[in-house]
Motif scaffolding. Structure first.
Motif, PDB file in Angstrom:
ATOM      1  N   LEU A  38      28.687 -24.025   3.983  1.00 35.41           N
ATOM      2  CA  LEU A  38      27.623 -23.637   4.852  1.00 35.41           C
ATOM      3  C   LEU A  38      28.002 -22.381   5.341  1.00 35.41           C
ATOM      4  O   LEU A  38      27.451 -21.496   5.371  1.00 35.41           O
ATOM      5  N   GLU A  39      29.312 -22.367   5.638  1.00 37.20           N
ATOM      6  CA  GLU A  39      30.055 -20.939   6.484  1.00 37.20           C
ATOM      7  C   GLU A  39      29.872 -20.012   5.422  1.00 37.20           C
ATOM      8  O   GLU A  39      29.516 -18.781   5.566  1.00 37.20           O
ATOM      9  N   THR A  40      30.211 -20.338   4.037  1.00 36.08           N
ATOM     10  CA  THR A  40      30.223 -19.346   3.110  1.00 36.08           C
ATOM     11  C   THR A  40      28.675 -18.877   2.480  1.00 36.08           C
ATOM     12  O   THR A  40      28.522 -17.554   2.466  1.00 36.08           O
ATOM     13  N   GLY A  41      27.862 -19.816   2.629  1.00 41.80           N
ATOM     14  CA  GLY A  41      26.550 -19.445   2.416  1.00 41.80           C
ATOM     15  C   GLY A  41      25.852 -18.525   3.603  1.00 41.80           C
ATOM     16  O   GLY A  41      25.156 -17.545   3.250  1.00 41.80           O
ATOM     17  N   LEU A  42      26.196 -18.737   4.879  1.00 41.34           N
ATOM     18  CA  LEU A  42      25.724 -17.963   6.025  1.00 41.34           C
ATOM     19  C   LEU A  42      26.556 -16.640   5.915  1.00 41.34           C
ATOM     20  O   LEU A  42      25.895 -15.435   5.941  1.00 41.34           O
ATOM     21  N   ILE A  51      23.513 -12.585  -4.808  1.00 38.80           N
ATOM     22  CA  ILE A  51      24.355 -13.784  -4.461  1.00 38.80           C
ATOM     23  C   ILE A  51      24.149 -14.381  -5.881  1.00 38.80           C
ATOM     24  O   ILE A  51      23.021 -14.907  -6.389  1.00 38.80           O
ATOM     25  N   ARG A  52      25.281 -14.608  -6.357  1.00 38.39           N
ATOM     26  CA  ARG A  52      25.386 -15.343  -7.782  1.00 38.39           C
ATOM     27  C   ARG A  52      25.153 -16.768  -7.719  1.00 38.39           C
ATOM     28  O   ARG A  52      24.557 -17.393  -8.326  1.00 38.39           O
ATOM     29  N   HIS A  53      26.019 -17.166  -6.676  1.00 41.79           N
ATOM     30  CA  HIS A  53      25.978 -18.693  -6.395  1.00 41.79           C
ATOM     31  C   HIS A  53      25.983 -18.805  -4.918  1.00 41.79           C
ATOM     32  O   HIS A  53      26.991 -18.135  -4.355  1.00 41.79           O
ATOM     33  N   TRP A  54      25.084 -19.466  -4.394  1.00 42.61           N
ATOM     34  CA  TRP A  54      25.089 -19.598  -2.855  1.00 42.61           C
ATOM     35  C   TRP A  54      25.783 -20.544  -2.338  1.00 42.61           C
ATOM     36  O   TRP A  54      25.629 -21.731  -2.674  1.00 42.61           O
ATOM     37  N   GLY A  55      26.912 -20.181  -1.486  1.00 37.91           N
ATOM     38  CA  GLY A  55      27.885 -21.055  -1.124  1.00 37.91           C
ATOM     39  C   GLY A  55      28.898 -21.328  -1.900  1.00 37.91           C
ATOM     40  O   GLY A  55      29.276 -20.630  -2.848  1.00 37.91           O
ATOM     41  N   LEU A  56      29.761 -22.395  -1.658  1.00 38.55           N
ATOM     42  CA  LEU A  56      30.926 -22.964  -2.537  1.00 38.55           C
ATOM     43  C   LEU A  56      30.438 -23.749  -3.712  1.00 38.55           C
ATOM     44  O   LEU A  56      29.602 -24.471  -3.688  1.00 38.55           O
ATOM     45  N   GLU A  57      31.174 -23.694  -4.792  1.00 42.44           N
ATOM     46  CA  GLU A  57      30.800 -24.378  -5.936  1.00 42.44           C
ATOM     47  C   GLU A  57      31.703 -25.655  -5.994  1.00 42.44           C
ATOM     48  O   GLU A  57      32.963 -25.515  -5.538  1.00 42.44           O
ATOM     49  N   GLN A  58      31.494 -26.817  -6.569  1.00 42.94           N
ATOM     50  CA  GLN A  58      31.984 -28.114  -6.750  1.00 42.94           C
ATOM     51  C   GLN A  58      33.195 -27.797  -7.492  1.00 42.94           C
ATOM     52  O   GLN A  58      34.306 -28.439  -7.316  1.00 42.94           O
ATOM     53  N   GLU A  59      33.144 -27.058  -8.697  1.00 44.21           N
ATOM     54  CA  GLU A  59      34.129 -26.804  -9.685  1.00 44.21           C
ATOM     55  C   GLU A  59      33.934 -25.297  -9.896  1.00 44.21           C
ATOM     56  O   GLU A  59      32.988 -24.670 -10.165  1.00 44.21           O
TER      57      GLU A  59
END
Length: 318
Positions: A38-42, A51-59
């Motif tokens: 959430l922090e990364t997305g915000l 924004i290529r990928h919103w937030g952190l990716e699992q992999e």
């Protein structure tokens, strides 16, 4: 000095990469959790831009290292509860309490959200990322060739154009910041009456507008070449394929070589020929000429754009 956290991240993953190269591991597990997501997305949202990928990716892959985040769906509160219930000892990084870092300020802001706010934001991010996956699948095939028709580019939305550039550059192994200024420049290229334009991106890569298409060209593909022909043969080049014919008027051996500066004096109006044929600027630097050693015989193969459009495997000179 500068962005300490970015520097520290590069050092960490550089260390992990060394261990992997030594065969001591093949994957790195990191403890990022839902609050970090959430922090990364915000952070991305407040920063603005693509924004290529919103937030952190699992992999993901960072600095050439495969990274997995097994705690990605756990909130920090979930983890604390587990630690307390099972008596798992832990320590808190003292720097987390500092308000000197933007991420820490966002972290404290997120802690004030209720469950509904968290779920709404998480769902918004998930929906966006799903749409990005669909867009990426549609754009990737266009990144494989070295050229893209201007009509195709113009048909895309600004978001699709931005994502295409990111993917195209990435597919060639380099990074170039795709800013609104860059997109504006591309739009000016398209609207310009000048048919041939170029933009140096890196030492190795140059972007061209060539009449009706854009081309991403590596400098190595423009290097001079000389092929000795003792009989009809097929020669492959990144931009064309030569299918040798039967030159009865000037028997073999022959040389097939790239155009040289002196040819513009030897061959009358060579530059005018290239303009008339609408030869792209990058191809003029490596255009094939047929020469008979020891004689003034020079043949300039005809450039026919229609042949390139009809064939899937490139332009043929015969």
């Amino acid at each position: 000095e500068g962005n300490f956290q970015a520097w520290a991240r590069k050092v960490r993953y550089g260390f992990f990469a060394e261990l992997i190269q030594e065969g001591l591991a093949d994957t790195v597990l990191v403890a990022h959790h839902q609050d970090d997501h959430l922090e990364t997305g915000l952070f991305q949202e407040r920063r603005g831009g693509f924004i290529r990928h919103w937030g952190l990716e699992q992999e993901t892959v960072i600095e050439g290292v495969m990274v997995l985040r097994p705690l990605w769906s756990w909130s920090k509160e979930d983890i604390r509860t587990y630690q307390t219930t099972h008596g798992v000892p832990y320590s808190e990084d003292a720097s987390n309490a500092s308000m000197d870092y933007t991420r820490n300020r966002l972290r404290h802001e997120i802690r004030g959200w209720n469950l509904s706010q968290r779920q709404t934001y998480l769902q918004t991010m998930e929906t966006y990322n799903h749409q990005q996956t669909i867009v990426k699948q549609r754009l990737v095939p266009f990144t494989q060739p070295y050229q893209l028709p201007l009509s195709t580019y113009q048909a895309w939305t600004t978001h699709e154009q931005t994502y295409f550039w990111v993917l195209w550059f990435e597919s060639r192994g380099f990074h170039f910041q795709v800013t609104p200024a860059f997109l504006s420049r591309m739009q000016a290229w398209i609207q310009s009456s000048k048919p041939n334009l170029s933009l140096t991106l890196t030492k190795e890569w140059t972007l061209y507008k060539a009449y009706d298409h854009l081309a991403l060209i590596h400098e190595l593909d423009l290097q001079p070449y000389v092929y000795q022909l003792r009989q009809p043969k097929i020669i492959s080049h990144p931009f064309f394929t030569w299918k040798g014919g039967d030159y009865r008027m000037s028997p073999y051996p022959l040389l097939l070589r790239s155009v040289e500066k002196a040819d513009y004096q030897t061959i009358q109006k060579l530059n005018r020929i290239f303009i008339t044929w609408k030869v792209p600027l990058y191809l003029r630097r490596c255009y094939p000429l047929l020469v008979r050693p020891g004689s003034p015989f020079i043949h300039v193969p005809k450039y026919e754009k229609t042949k390139m459009e009809k064939r899937q495997d490139g332009l043929y000179f015969t």
